[in-house]
Scaffold this active site. Structure first.
Site, short mmCIF file in Angstrom:
data_model
loop_
_atom_site.label_atom_id
_atom_site.label_comp_id
_atom_site.label_asym_id
_atom_site.label_seq_id
_atom_site.Cartn_x
_atom_site.Cartn_y
_atom_site.Cartn_z
N LYS A 1 0.82 -1.19 -0.02
CA LYS A 1 0.01 0.08 0.08
C LYS A 1 0.87 1.29 0.13
O LYS A 1 1.95 1.28 0.68
CB LYS A 1 -0.88 0.11 1.08
CG LYS A 1 -2.09 0.71 1.30
CD LYS A 1 -2.71 0.60 2.54
CE LYS A 1 -3.92 1.46 2.93
NZ LYS A 1 -4.57 1.16 4.07
N SER B 1 -9.55 0.98 3.20
CA SER B 1 -8.51 1.84 2.51
C SER B 1 -7.58 1.09 1.78
O SER B 1 -6.86 1.67 0.73
CB SER B 1 -8.16 2.80 3.36
OG SER B 1 -7.13 2.20 4.27
N SER C 1 -9.89 -1.47 7.15
CA SER C 1 -9.26 -1.05 5.93
C SER C 1 -8.36 -2.24 5.34
O SER C 1 -7.87 -2.22 4.17
CB SER C 1 -8.32 0.02 6.23
OG SER C 1 -8.97 1.39 6.34
#
Lengths: 580, 580
Positions: free
Chosen positions: A140, A215, A239
């Site tokens: 990420k 997320s 997330s």
């Protein structure tokens, strides 16, 4: 690679910065050799998951279709070279970018250099560098990588460059991993979907009208398309789990303070009232374990003293070694929002199989005030009233994304705390946690002397439905509940059991789905439930066609190892696979 | 026992409330049968430690002179009944009250009822209830005890009554303990001495012109007089270690979040930026271990989910099992305040013996910016600018004690934080902790491959001198340093090596003490050092006559078990006793 020079700090508009970031991303894709084939005709199909498979070589398909543990074994044995493996994943990740917009850049130069080093190491030492020797891991974007831009989804942060790799990357690197791709995240990192003004929206590979979740939605979509089989997400309210669930892969949020957050770019640094944690997404349960154990084996607490020094604890045979069944407590709904019919159906199916199993005992879990839990955690997410988030957005003039507005500006629980109001909120948090501990203890001690009724894990929905329509992912309760309590939680796909109109009906009237559909005279449990119900009435099963269905398993605080073992036992008992 | 009815809430003045609390305390002493003999003539002697011995029976002396581990064994075997033991400690504690004013109440009724239960249990089951069966434990007043007043040293809080026993008491109770006396603490709990407006000042049994230390100074003085051999203190800046050191007993501050704070009366509930921890004071190292292990064996984390679920870990043979010496790093001074000559002398003596030992290797530890550490922790102690402390004091109109004023109002680092300034201070805290972790890691990794140079523990002063003169205990750095870092730390007496004019000289000019005295041309390291130096110049060795000399051993975060084992090894190597 030079740092971004087109930044708002240097006078560019937010649109110019975004365009430059996208050019940069595309340039990294253009480094692939041979170049990618054209993937799409003019229209993006609803379901893109089969497209990479039709364009990759047999070898590339074999490699990217292999679970982490087998991949690691084949690289360690020399059957596949690190270079071959990395190339396959670079290509498939690039394809995923073209299909669902989940990548901020691929890293062919770094990754192939690393692969060559690993090849040489193996040739020289005749043994792998570590348990993740040659395993490609997707990352990420807000997990800092030395020398690369670190924007965390804010246009105004473009131009920040990480001084060194985040500690979690250093640990994985020492275990032999290869980092080859960075993935998208939403503005503020506080959406259960993934859209920002730099890269636009990451969509769901199974159904392009749905969100990939957030997320860590770039990770989720990338794994859904098998552009990765092991990725790093972060989770403070769902997330990791939302994108894993939405894309039909495994996602694990450990107890906080086990895996290091040092080196992650976030707003509100210093806020420790609700702690985020990194964790893995993978196509196999064993992938989750390998990732977590590899990091803990590096003793990250010696380098990040905020961590708890708990190494990986072996729990083989737990709880069977105590001569009893795995006791699974089921949450059908949380008393706040009733999940959509496909989730209710999947939960019922799994529970039915578990009840029929010799290895599992099923009981009911009565959720205690999950509405209050949301109030408490929402009150502690943005203790400065969202000032740092607002500053990070407003620095560039970029617009607020609708879900940023939803979670900060429209959230009735957000306030700019004073120290006394913060302390009060922390006390409420701890009182809630103590109450929930009592529930577990009551379950453990009201039974016979052998404690055979101790609940091992809680089985519950992973969300209020499958992957939501874009910009509708408003209800966090099924995941944020376990962040407030800081319990480890893992989501898993329910086999190939994706939504189909036949099984789940199209709205309330559908045939053959009555038992899991909303009752005719349904009265919503809450405002949030009315919203969720309205979504189903509007879109029905057809609107969510092909979306994977996932569930969630939750353990007691710090029982991370036991939870993963319990998941395997549960999957076996329910006849579900340990990899997907 | 009825709750206090004379309270400021019901209209009494603070003086009336204090007088009533003292009457109540004295009434509990009057319950002793036979009554206590008259202890004192008109003048309190400088050193009162020998007085109880001259008035107790042989049996009482034998019992109260026994280390916890032997006491537990003799009760478990039936050699001494719980009742006999409790009675002996009740009497000696009451004497201690008369001599040094360290008790808020004794609990003969409860304690003897409990002792009778334990006697019956042993008779019936032929085995002890738990590892602390019949062991009398003294308890600092702010540790809540069901049905009893809970004032935490504030006049305005008199009348608060605990609903139930604090969790730490419940754990100890389940292990078989007897609670028989409650002890004094200072106003605000934030002094390194013990004085408040309810009970006055607790003085040092070795020298009545000195403080017993604080905030667990009632415990310290009580143990100094052997009115207890095992007591519960709490520590957020030195509050267990200062009184243990000042009174020549062992005191252990564990890593935080191992032992439960639930049920303790404190201001600023919800503040988690610097965490207090309870811990034991004892006349033996084994007493510290028994206490800590007994609580951890009760799995307190299942009842208080803020705790880390780390059970007691056996470390027998550590580090000898790794085939190397215990590596002790010495801090001679912290670079901020040079300790008084007796402390320098004791440290030099111990180090000399360790250097001569086969079992220990001594290296130097270079303290890294302990001045900054104090700034950081002081900034985080009273994040509301001291508002809750002020409110608690001002509620009754009681005066501010000088050291309350010193640590809150005169402290340049105290501020009423905003959320952003709090987050910044927390980041500074974590950066400091990370820096200190680097120091340990550097020590571990710059050595040869076998890591033989890894530092196990740090040996350092327990304070800037021995027990300070009343109202002069201003420098916290030698203890608060390890609260900021959250390292476990234990203080231990240096044998019978109390201050004497012969050894330590009387000011700078004394004979035979030059090597440890301040140099002729001494330049203070800091303002705090100038203050500390001035104290020595003013009072000299004669002013601190008979004060015990103690040192401190510090371990790495969460290495509590290893620290206690290392202390035993160090004591053995230095020829010092494991009990006192």
């Amino acid at each position: 690679m030079a740092p971004a020079s087109v930044t708002t700090a240097s006078g560019a508009t937010w649109q110019e910065v975004a365009a430059d970031r996208q050019r940069h991303r595309d340039a990294t894709l253009d480094q692939l050799c041979p170049p990618l084939p054209k993937l799409l005709t003019d229209d993006i199909p609803l379901n893109t998951t089969s497209i990479p498979g039709s364009l990759l070589t047999e070898e590339e398909l074999g490699i990217t279709g292999t679970a982490v543990e087998d991949l690691a074994a084949k690289i360690a044995s020399g059957e596949w070279s690190s270079t071959t493996v990395v190339n396959a994943f670079l290509r498939r990740a690039a394809m995923a970018q073209k299909l669902v917009n989940c990548v901020t850049e691929i890293l062919p130069e770094r990754a192939l250099k690393r692969a060559a080093e690993l090849n040489a190491y193996l040739a020289t030492h005749k043994k792998p560098m570590g348990p993740l020797h040659g395993v490609p891991i997707s990352v990420k974007e807000h997990v800092g990588m030395k020398g690369l831009d670190l924007n965390a989804g804010f246009v105004g942060w473009v131009g920040n460059v990480a001084d060194e790799d985040a500690l979690i990357l250093r640990c994985l690197w020492e275990a032999g991993a290869v980092f080859y791709v960075r993935t998208t995240q939403p503005q503020t990192l506080m959406h259960l979907e993934t859209s920002n003004n730099l890269y636009g929206t990451t969509i769901n590979p199974y159904n392009s009208t749905l969100t990939s979740g957030g997320s860590s939605g770039g990770e989720g979509a990338l794994l859904g398309l098998r552009g990765s089989v092991l990725g790093i997400g972060t989770d403070i309210g769902g997330s990791i789990r939302s994108p894993a669930a939405n894309n039909g892969v495994f996602g694990f949020k450990p107890t906080s303070l086990r895996l290091p957050v040092e080196g992650l770019a976030v707003t509100m640094a210093g806020a420790e009232h609700i702690r985020p944690t990194p964790g893995p997404l993978s196509t196999s349960v064993e992938g989750l374990r390998l990732f977590t154990k590899a990091i803990l084996d590096r003793k990250p607490w010696l380098r990040d003293p905020t961590l708890v020094p708990l190494g990986w604890r072996d729990v083989d045979g737990e709880p069977e070694s105590r001569g009893r069944k795995l006791r699974v407590a089921v949450v059908w709904d949380d008393g706040v929002v009733r999940p959509h019919p496909p989730v209710v159906r999947a939960l019922a199916d799994v529970v039915e199989k578990l009840r029929a199993s010799e290895a599992v005992e099923v009981v009911e879990w009565k959720p205690w005030r999950h509405d209050l839990a949301w109030e408490i955690i929402a009150k502690l997410y943005f203790c400065d009233g969202g000032a740092e988030e607002a500053a990070a957005i407003d620095a560039s003039g970029e617009p607020w994304r609708p879900l940023s507005k939803w979670i900060i500006r429209d959230n009735p629980h957000v306030r700019a705390h004073t120290i006394p109001s913060l302390w009060k909120a922390i006390q409420e948090r701890d009182a809630y946690k103590a109450k929930y501990a009592e529930l577990w203890n009551a379950n453990a001690t009201t039974a016979d002397d052998n404690n055979t009724s101790e609940v091992d894990v809680i089985l519950c929905p992973a969300g209020p439905g499958v992957a939501p329509k874009l910009e509708t992912a408003r209800y966090w309760g099924y995941t944020s509940q376990w962040n407030l309590l800081d319990y480890p939680a893992v989501v898993f796909p329910v086999g190939g059991d994706a939504i189909s109109v036949e099984k789940d009906g199209d709205g309330q009237q559908a045939e053959g789905a009555q038992s899991h559909a909303y009752p005719e005279d349904y009265t919503p449990l809450s405002e949030a439930d009315a919203y969720n119900w309205a979504l189903w009435k509007e879109h029905g099963a057809a609107g969510y066609r092909d979306a994977p269905v996932s569930l969630q398993l939750v353990g007691r605080r710090y029982e991370d190892e036991k939870l993963l073992r319990a998941l395997e036992n549960l999957l076996d008992a329910a006849g579900l696979p340990r990899s997907c």
